[in-house]
Enzyme design. Structure first.
Site, short mmCIF file in Angstrom:
data_model
loop_
_atom_site.label_atom_id
_atom_site.label_comp_id
_atom_site.label_asym_id
_atom_site.label_seq_id
_atom_site.Cartn_x
_atom_site.Cartn_y
_atom_site.Cartn_z
N ASN A 9 0.87 -1.18 0.00
CA ASN A 9 0.00 0.00 0.00
C ASN A 9 0.91 1.23 0.00
OD1 ASN A 9 -1.78 2.06 0.47
ND2 ASN A 9 -2.40 1.38 2.51
N TRP A 10 1.00 1.87 -1.14
CA TRP A 10 1.94 2.99 -1.28
C TRP A 10 1.40 4.27 -0.65
CZ3 TRP A 10 4.12 2.58 -7.01
CH2 TRP A 10 4.73 1.33 -7.16
N LYS A 11 0.13 4.26 -0.29
CA LYS A 11 -0.51 5.44 0.33
C LYS A 11 -0.25 6.68 -0.54
CE LYS A 11 -0.16 3.15 4.78
NZ LYS A 11 -0.02 3.22 6.22
N HIS A 95 -9.51 1.34 4.80
CA HIS A 95 -8.25 1.46 5.53
C HIS A 95 -8.45 2.38 6.73
CE1 HIS A 95 -4.10 2.49 6.48
NE2 HIS A 95 -3.77 1.38 5.86
N GLU A 97 -6.76 4.69 7.89
CA GLU A 97 -6.52 6.11 7.62
C GLU A 97 -7.74 6.76 7.00
OE1 GLU A 97 -2.86 5.46 5.50
OE2 GLU A 97 -1.94 4.85 7.40
N GLU A 167 -5.45 -4.83 10.52
CA GLU A 167 -4.42 -3.81 10.74
C GLU A 167 -4.68 -3.09 12.07
OE1 GLU A 167 -2.39 -2.62 6.76
OE2 GLU A 167 -3.99 -1.21 7.20
N GLY A 173 2.75 2.19 10.87
CA GLY A 173 3.74 3.26 10.75
C GLY A 173 4.44 3.59 12.05
N SER A 213 3.53 -2.22 10.31
CA SER A 213 4.99 -2.31 10.54
C SER A 213 5.56 -3.68 10.16
CB SER A 213 5.33 -1.96 11.98
OG SER A 213 4.98 -0.61 12.25
N GLY A 234 2.96 -1.17 4.27
CA GLY A 234 3.03 0.26 3.97
C GLY A 234 4.46 0.66 3.69
N GLY A 235 5.11 1.26 4.67
CA GLY A 235 6.46 1.82 4.52
C GLY A 235 7.45 0.91 3.81
P1 13P Z 1 3.13 0.35 7.68
O1 13P Z 1 3.63 -0.95 7.07
O2 13P Z 1 3.90 1.54 7.20
O3 13P Z 1 3.04 0.25 9.16
O4 13P Z 1 1.65 0.56 7.14
C1 13P Z 1 0.73 -0.47 7.24
C2 13P Z 1 -0.49 -0.12 6.47
O5 13P Z 1 -1.23 0.75 6.84
C3 13P Z 1 -0.73 -0.85 5.22
O6 13P Z 1 -1.99 -0.60 4.73
#
Ligand code: 13P
Length: 252
Positions: A9-11, A95, A97, A167, A173, A213, A234-235
């Site tokens: 997920n590149w956000k 998600h 967020e 999640e 993050g 994470s 994510g990251g």
């Molecule tokens: P991180 O891997 O950066 O913690 O993000 C997880 C996430 O929200 C994937 O959708």
């Protein structure tokens, strides 16, 4: 048997030019990898570029959201037919967020996922508790609420092809991953819930990813758990060495 699924997920990251660089490098790194479904979810603006770049590869394309109407006066929205047209196969829905910053509710998640299913997109539906909910021992209640609300009215057949992502918001993050056993406890709870709602076969077929994470260091222990069928990353998905390492370690 459930094939593990690793999705990046590149956000809100990567212009389409940057996305192309990333995916070209990823292609080379994972060209020989089998037995794992690989998905990248760039921002809308990079979907077409990435789609063209991954034609005839083992990488699949996902979007980060979808609106429920097919078209009409909904300024700023993107519909399922538009995503299909670009070769998108998966779509992240609900998600944390979006729940936290953009007013997403179980009801809107449900509308989006119905639209996705109607047009043959595979939803990746996200559920998870935040820190204060975990500390107040409300984790299972929150998960039950997210699952029952988001998946309301679906059939067992519709559920079977879907992906869920657990999640925990406190792990996103933050570098604070859920311990494998702690994640497994929730994954098993989700599968039990799915069994009650949709029956054994659909519950066994549904893949449940862990997200929060995830790194090359912790993926093996997570994926080793019985009900963890992959990761939503994510990251670590923004850098090819770490994302490729996660993919390679995800084979059950
Ligand atoms: P991180 O891997 O950066 O913690 O993000 C997880 C996430 O929200 C994937 O959708």
């Amino acid at each position: 048997m459930r094939i593990p699924i690793i999705a990046g997920n590149w956000k809100l990251n990567k212009t389409s030019r940057e996305a192309l660089v990333l995916v070209e490098e990823l292609k080379r790194e994972v060209v020989d990898v089998g037995g794992v479904d690989i998905v990248v979810c760039p921002p809308f603006t990079a979907l077409e570029t990435v789609s063209d770049a991954i034609t005839e590869t083992n990488i699949m394309l996902g979007a980060q959201n979808v609106y429920w109407a097919d078209n009409g006066a909904f300024t700023g929205e993107i519909s399922a037919p538009m995503l299909k047209d670009l070769g998108v196969q998966y779509v992240i829905i609900g998600h944390s967020e979006r729940r936290q910053f953009f007013g997403e509710t179980n009801e809107t998640v449900n509308k989006r996922l119905r639209a996705a299913l109607k047009h043959g997109l595979t939803p990746i539906v996200c559920v998870g508790e935040n820190l204060s909910e975990r500390e107040a021992n409300q984790t299972f209640e929150v998960i039950r609420n997210h699952c029952q609300g988001s998946l309301a009215g679906l059939s067992a057949v519709e559920l079977g092809g879907m992906v869920l992502a657990y999640e925990p918001v406190w792990a996103i993050g933050t570098g604070k991953t859920a311990a494998p056993a702690q994640a497994q406890e929730v994954h098993a709870f989700i599968r039990g819930l799915l069994k009650k709602m949709f029956g054994e076969a659909a519950a066994q077929e549904t893949r449940i990813q862990y997200g929060g994470s995830v790194t090359p260091e912790n993926i093996a222990a997570l994926i080793g758990e019985a009900d963890i069928d992959g990761a939503l990353v994510g990251g670590a998905s923004l850098k090819v060495p770490s994302f490729a390492a996660i993919i390679k370690a995800a084979k059950k």
